[in-house]
Design a protein around this motif. Structure first.
Motif, PDB file in Angstrom:
ATOM      1  N   LYS A   3       0.850  -1.182   0.000  1.00 48.61           N
ATOM      2  CA  LYS A   3       0.000   0.000   0.000  1.00 48.61           C
ATOM      3  C   LYS A   3       0.890   1.237   0.000  1.00 48.61           C
ATOM      4  CE  LYS A   3      -2.031   0.991   3.865  1.00 48.61           C
ATOM      5  NZ  LYS A   3      -2.941   1.000   5.015  1.00 48.61           N
ATOM      6  N   CYS A  22      -5.321   9.593  -0.969  1.00 50.62           N
ATOM      7  CA  CYS A  22      -5.088   8.718  -2.113  1.00 50.62           C
ATOM      8  C   CYS A  22      -4.176   7.564  -1.717  1.00 50.62           C
ATOM      9  CB  CYS A  22      -4.466   9.523  -3.252  1.00 50.62           C
ATOM     10  SG  CYS A  22      -4.088   8.571  -4.735  1.00 50.62           S
ATOM     11  N   ARG A  24      -2.734   3.657  -3.121  1.00 50.25           N
ATOM     12  CA  ARG A  24      -2.620   2.740  -4.260  1.00 50.25           C
ATOM     13  C   ARG A  24      -2.110   1.397  -3.751  1.00 50.25           C
ATOM     14  NH1 ARG A  24       0.053   3.513 -10.300  1.00 50.25           N
ATOM     15  NH2 ARG A  24       0.082   1.288 -10.771  1.00 50.25           N
ATOM     16  N   ASP A  27      -2.425  -1.922  -8.888  1.00 54.00           N
ATOM     17  CA  ASP A  27      -2.978  -0.971  -9.856  1.00 54.00           C
ATOM     18  C   ASP A  27      -4.253  -0.301  -9.363  1.00 54.00           C
ATOM     19  OD1 ASP A  27      -0.940  -1.492 -11.648  1.00 54.00           O
ATOM     20  OD2 ASP A  27      -2.059  -3.051 -12.703  1.00 54.00           O
ATOM     21  N   ILE A  29      -6.371   2.250  -7.242  1.00 49.53           N
ATOM     22  CA  ILE A  29      -6.187   3.563  -6.623  1.00 49.53           C
ATOM     23  C   ILE A  29      -7.504   3.976  -5.989  1.00 49.53           C
ATOM     24  CG2 ILE A  29      -5.629   5.995  -7.040  1.00 49.53           C
ATOM     25  CD1 ILE A  29      -4.087   4.941  -9.577  1.00 49.53           C
ATOM     26  N   VAL A  64      -5.059  11.208  -8.919  1.00 43.88           N
ATOM     27  CA  VAL A  64      -4.914  10.048  -9.803  1.00 43.88           C
ATOM     28  C   VAL A  64      -3.590  10.138 -10.563  1.00 43.88           C
ATOM     29  CG1 VAL A  64      -5.863   8.993 -11.905  1.00 43.88           C
ATOM     30  CG2 VAL A  64      -7.369   9.517  -9.994  1.00 43.88           C
ATOM     31  N   ALA A  67      -0.623   9.343  -8.508  1.00 44.86           N
ATOM     32  CA  ALA A  67      -0.507   7.892  -8.290  1.00 44.86           C
ATOM     33  C   ALA A  67      -0.124   7.148  -9.570  1.00 44.86           C
ATOM     34  CB  ALA A  67      -1.817   7.346  -7.732  1.00 44.86           C
ATOM     35  N   ALA A 128      -5.049   1.755 -12.479  1.00 45.49           N
ATOM     36  CA  ALA A 128      -4.000   2.337 -13.311  1.00 45.49           C
ATOM     37  C   ALA A 128      -3.780   1.500 -14.561  1.00 45.49           C
ATOM     38  CB  ALA A 128      -2.696   2.457 -12.525  1.00 45.49           C
TER      39      ALA A 128
END
Length: 133
Positions: A3, A22, A24, A27, A29, A64, A67, A128
């Motif tokens: 993480k 945020c 991630r 992939d 998010i 986004v 990340a 992602a």
């Protein structure tokens, strides 16, 4: 799997030990509920749901991208509004930030958000690299 927390200078971070804006994992998010609060944490940017939605979608885009993804990698959003009649403004703003297949989405009317002048809050999930772009 690990993480990771991502931040953006364009999005005010919450106080320590409150939440992460945020995260991630591989992939996936996860973006916490974003509002149109300004960087000072007190004032709210925009008097209409459309204006606030533009601010919120901008914050989501910044996170986004921090990340390592793009807006079209967003696959799910939950949008909270204090007045369901504001949905046209929200959809108009959304069209300015997405193309192709729009994210799956829920629109929920709530009795109140964190401050009376906050009209909208949006949380998002992205994967992602899943978009065509």
């Amino acid at each position: 799997m690990k993480k990771e927390r991502f931040i953006s200078d364009a999005v005010r971070e919450p106080a320590d030990r409150m939440w992460s804006n945020c995260l991630r994992v591989d992939d996936l998010i996860m973006i916490s509920g974003m509002t149109a609060r300004a960087q000072d944490g007190e004032s709210v940017l925009g008097d209409t749901a459309y204006e606030q939605a533009r601010t919120v979608f901008g914050k989501i885009r910044h996170l986004v991208e921090a990340a390592g993804a793009v807006m079209d990698d967003v696959v799910k959003m939950t949008i909270f509004v204090t007045d369901m009649g504001d949905n046209a403004g929200v959809w108009k703003a959304r069209q300015e930030f997405f193309s192709g297949d729009f994210p799956a989405c829920s629109l929920v009317e709530v009795s109140a958000l964190a401050k009376p002048e906050i009209l909208i809050e949006i949380e998002a999930i992205a994967v992602a690299g899943c978009s065509a772009d």
